[in-house]
Write a protein that holds these residues in place. Sequence first.
Motif, mmCIF file in Angstrom:
data_model
loop_
_atom_site.group_PDB
_atom_site.id
_atom_site.type_symbol
_atom_site.label_atom_id
_atom_site.label_comp_id
_atom_site.label_asym_id
_atom_site.label_seq_id
_atom_site.Cartn_x
_atom_site.Cartn_y
_atom_site.Cartn_z
ATOM 1 N N THR A 413 0.842 -1.205 0.000
ATOM 2 C CA THR A 413 0.000 0.000 0.000
ATOM 3 C C THR A 413 0.873 1.249 0.000
ATOM 4 N N PHE A 414 1.997 1.174 0.719
ATOM 5 C CA PHE A 414 2.921 2.308 0.759
ATOM 6 C C PHE A 414 3.489 2.591 -0.629
ATOM 7 N N VAL A 415 3.732 1.544 -1.394
ATOM 8 C CA VAL A 415 4.243 1.700 -2.756
ATOM 9 C C VAL A 415 3.278 2.533 -3.590
ATOM 10 N N ALA A 416 1.984 2.297 -3.432
ATOM 11 C CA ALA A 416 0.986 3.060 -4.192
ATOM 12 C C ALA A 416 1.075 4.546 -3.867
ATOM 13 N N GLY A 417 1.194 4.879 -2.576
ATOM 14 C CA GLY A 417 1.333 6.281 -2.196
ATOM 15 C C GLY A 417 2.637 6.885 -2.682
ATOM 16 N N TRP A 418 3.710 6.098 -2.634
ATOM 17 C CA TRP A 418 5.026 6.549 -3.103
ATOM 18 C C TRP A 418 4.986 6.907 -4.592
ATOM 19 N N ILE A 419 4.437 6.035 -5.408
ATOM 20 C CA ILE A 419 4.359 6.301 -6.851
ATOM 21 C C ILE A 419 3.428 7.482 -7.128
ATOM 22 N N ALA A 420 2.336 7.573 -6.382
ATOM 23 C CA ALA A 420 1.360 8.647 -6.616
ATOM 24 C C ALA A 420 1.947 10.014 -6.304
ATOM 25 N N ILE A 421 2.669 10.147 -5.196
ATOM 26 C CA ILE A 421 3.189 11.472 -4.829
ATOM 27 C C ILE A 421 4.309 11.905 -5.765
ATOM 28 N N MET A 422 5.032 10.938 -6.347
ATOM 29 C CA MET A 422 6.081 11.292 -7.307
ATOM 30 C C MET A 422 5.491 11.664 -8.668
ATOM 31 N N GLY A 423 4.208 11.345 -8.875
ATOM 32 C CA GLY A 423 3.563 11.703 -10.138
ATOM 33 C C GLY A 423 4.059 10.878 -11.303
ATOM 34 N N ILE A 424 4.234 9.583 -11.089
ATOM 35 C CA ILE A 424 4.739 8.711 -12.145
ATOM 36 C C ILE A 424 3.600 8.331 -13.088
ATOM 37 N N GLY A 425 3.818 8.529 -14.353
ATOM 38 C CA GLY A 425 2.838 8.175 -15.373
ATOM 39 C C GLY A 425 3.283 8.693 -16.719
ATOM 40 N N LEU A 426 2.558 8.367 -17.745
ATOM 41 C CA LEU A 426 2.890 8.829 -19.088
ATOM 42 C C LEU A 426 1.630 8.751 -19.945
ATOM 43 N N GLY A 427 1.409 9.787 -20.718
ATOM 44 C CA GLY A 427 0.229 9.806 -21.563
ATOM 45 C C GLY A 427 -1.035 9.902 -20.733
ATOM 46 N N SER A 428 -1.941 8.980 -20.950
ATOM 47 C CA SER A 428 -3.210 8.979 -20.211
ATOM 48 C C SER A 428 -3.223 7.949 -19.097
ATOM 49 N N VAL A 429 -2.059 7.385 -18.763
ATOM 50 C CA VAL A 429 -1.966 6.346 -17.743
ATOM 51 C C VAL A 429 -1.019 6.819 -16.646
ATOM 52 N N GLY A 430 -1.456 6.717 -15.417
ATOM 53 C CA GLY A 430 -0.603 7.101 -14.304
ATOM 54 C C GLY A 430 -1.364 7.063 -13.001
ATOM 55 N N PHE A 431 -0.640 7.215 -11.913
ATOM 56 C CA PHE A 431 -1.258 7.282 -10.595
ATOM 57 C C PHE A 431 -1.792 8.694 -10.371
ATOM 58 N N ALA A 432 -2.526 8.892 -9.262
ATOM 59 C CA ALA A 432 -3.293 10.128 -9.061
ATOM 60 C C ALA A 432 -2.440 11.384 -9.161
ATOM 61 N N GLY A 433 -1.284 11.392 -8.484
ATOM 62 C CA GLY A 433 -0.465 12.590 -8.469
ATOM 63 C C GLY A 433 0.078 12.982 -9.823
ATOM 64 N N TYR A 434 0.173 12.037 -10.738
ATOM 65 C CA TYR A 434 0.703 12.322 -12.080
ATOM 66 C C TYR A 434 -0.163 13.346 -12.806
ATOM 67 N N PHE A 435 -1.454 13.160 -12.772
ATOM 68 C CA PHE A 435 -2.361 14.025 -13.528
ATOM 69 C C PHE A 435 -2.367 15.453 -12.978
ATOM 70 N N SER A 436 -2.457 15.596 -11.666
ATOM 71 C CA SER A 436 -2.515 16.940 -11.094
ATOM 72 C C SER A 436 -1.158 17.630 -11.161
ATOM 73 N N LYS A 437 -0.061 16.886 -10.983
ATOM 74 C CA LYS A 437 1.265 17.505 -11.064
ATOM 75 C C LYS A 437 1.545 18.013 -12.479
ATOM 76 N N GLU A 438 1.206 17.213 -13.479
ATOM 77 C CA GLU A 438 1.447 17.628 -14.856
ATOM 78 C C GLU A 438 0.659 18.886 -15.192
ATOM 79 N N GLU A 439 -0.550 18.986 -14.684
ATOM 80 C CA GLU A 439 -1.362 20.178 -14.982
ATOM 81 C C GLU A 439 -0.807 21.415 -14.287
ATOM 82 N N ILE A 440 -0.217 21.244 -13.110
ATOM 83 C CA ILE A 440 0.405 22.385 -12.434
ATOM 84 C C ILE A 440 1.606 22.874 -13.232
ATOM 85 N N LEU A 441 2.455 21.938 -13.648
ATOM 86 C CA LEU A 441 3.621 22.323 -14.449
ATOM 87 C C LEU A 441 3.187 22.985 -15.757
ATOM 88 N N GLY A 442 2.208 22.398 -16.426
ATOM 89 C CA GLY A 442 1.728 22.970 -17.675
ATOM 90 C C GLY A 442 1.087 24.322 -17.485
#
Length: 677
Positions: A413-442
Amino acid sequence: MLEDPLVNRLPFWALWLPLVGFIVLSLFGDWIRDQENEARAKGDTSSLRARGTFWAMVMGCATVAAAFVFSAMSVWRLMQLLPGHEGLRFSQPYLGFEWIDVGGLRLPLSLLLDPLSSVMILVVSGVGGLIHIYSVGYMAHDEERVRYFSYLNLFTFFMLLLVLGGNLPLMFVGWEGVGLCSYLLIGFWYKKQSASDAGKKAFIVNRIGDAGFILGMILAFHTFGSLDLVEIAETVASKPAEAMGEIGILTTIALLFFIGACGKSAQIPLHVWLPDAMEGPTPVSALIHAATMVTAGVYMVARLGPLYAHAPTAMAVVAVVGAVTALMAATVAVVQTDIKRVLAYSTVSQLGYMFLACGVGAFGVGIFHLYTHAFFKALLFLGSGSVIHALSGEQDMRKMGGLRSRIPKTYWTFVAGWIAIMGIGLGSVGFAGYFSKEEILGSALAAHWPWLFGIALLTAGLTAFYMSRMMFLTFFGLYRGELEEAGHHSAGHGHADAHAGSHGHGGIHESPWSMLGPLVALAAGSIVAGFIHVPAFVAPAVRVEAPEPHFAWLPYLALLVSGAGITIAYYLYVMRPELPGQVSASLRPFQKLLEAKYYFDDVYNAFAARIVVGGSDRTLWKGVDTALIDGAVNGAGRVVGAMSLTARYVQTGLVRGYALVILGGAVALLYYLLWLR
């Protein structure tokens, strides 16, 4: 304003149920505990009376769960009504009750349900409900667990009032209420001096921000003639910036409210209270300092989005403070050794991300990150609590390691939170933090703030590094502690109650399902929550059109930066664990700066000791009070005394003496009339 009976009533049920839970638990908590102790002393361990505190905890959870059900029903009904009614708001006085009616100011006790508050009530009651359930296992052996749950219920009530309040004063009641509950929950183990001090520190620092909130309300009422949130937003949004006239006043109002947001949401220079708040129980850290309370400032800025959109100077301040806070907190997190303090500084950094988004006009994106952050940060805090539970109270990551095979459920379960906070993903696939982090940067790029984009991107890399460092130190390598070898059961400094070592385990042990269940649910949210596009949903409530980020190369760059952070952490803490010590020795001055947290606390402590205490002693007490005020009062007394001594010689009580005085006066008067005129 469109009326709907269900939408007008359901939020009130969601609001009042946690308050009812608080009232019942606070009034009968001591009696329930005494009845249980008495029953157990007689050997009764299975009756309702002997398990009274357990059922009291269940009641605390049930009220919040019911609040979530009513919140979900409210949002579902709202979503049915929204098509064709963009900009719709529901605001209904409760039973026609006028809360304030004085001097032409009329404020009803009204709640505001729209897409923006919908997201917030689901986060508060949903994530908050899971944290309540987790607390049943975590606090199972604390003697004051009923008091703890009463505080949690009260906090939930005030947080729901904050986000549902239809006017600024009602929001402020919730604002102050969560501040009070923060003090009570951070200092829950008040017999420990550090916890007591942390509670007071949080309360005092937040009062500084609250002063800005109050002044902002006063100036807003003077400017707009209303304190209703929707009326203020509609008044500002309906006119172009040039038509408002008093641009300076709008900037001042926005900056005053932002001061309040800095206090509540831990932005520099008012961030110092949040890391110390880790002295409270770990579920408190997850509830107050990750999922709900600290995001109140972000919610307020987004709620007043049209006001900020008409105050570009204030917007720039919000963006710059958010970016600097994000970077500064991320650098401090790199050197922390306490697992909860790493997450505390991570929270400060992620809040900076949210304000950065709001500052560049992407208010919906800021709320999007608030929403995704609630899942993965609550998961990480509760996961750290499970680790602390497994190690009977240990919080120092240098004494951990190799736990992925010892507590695998917590690990995954900790792994899921770890990947989410780092914003790991690509394209339309990723954990939760990926989508919001990319939009902040953009959004930062789209708003033509390239240097803020650079800071945000660097912060993303640092986030990947310090979170991976925490992950590798905790779960990888060899176990570096002494728990299994010594077989001790003592509670640690953060988990400082009988709970940590009272489960009868001689070594490292997995948490019960009352704690693991919420972890699994939050892990699922950390995976899928990002697929709900919150910015589009809250856009009608925010009333500000943000620039749309379209940069096809951005996800690749962000993934590269995050990957670099993970790789460096893996090399330093898994492949070459001896290197961090060597690197620290070569960078000792910079590391000392980070370990001192940029000396904010030292400066504040020096200011308090030398200016507040010392100045009060030398200037106010000895200078103003003793020398000036007491000197003036005592001097006046001495003058009156001297005059009285002189006058007593005239008042002798002898008639011939009085006749002589009268004669002398007559002679003096005659002399003046005849010779001196």
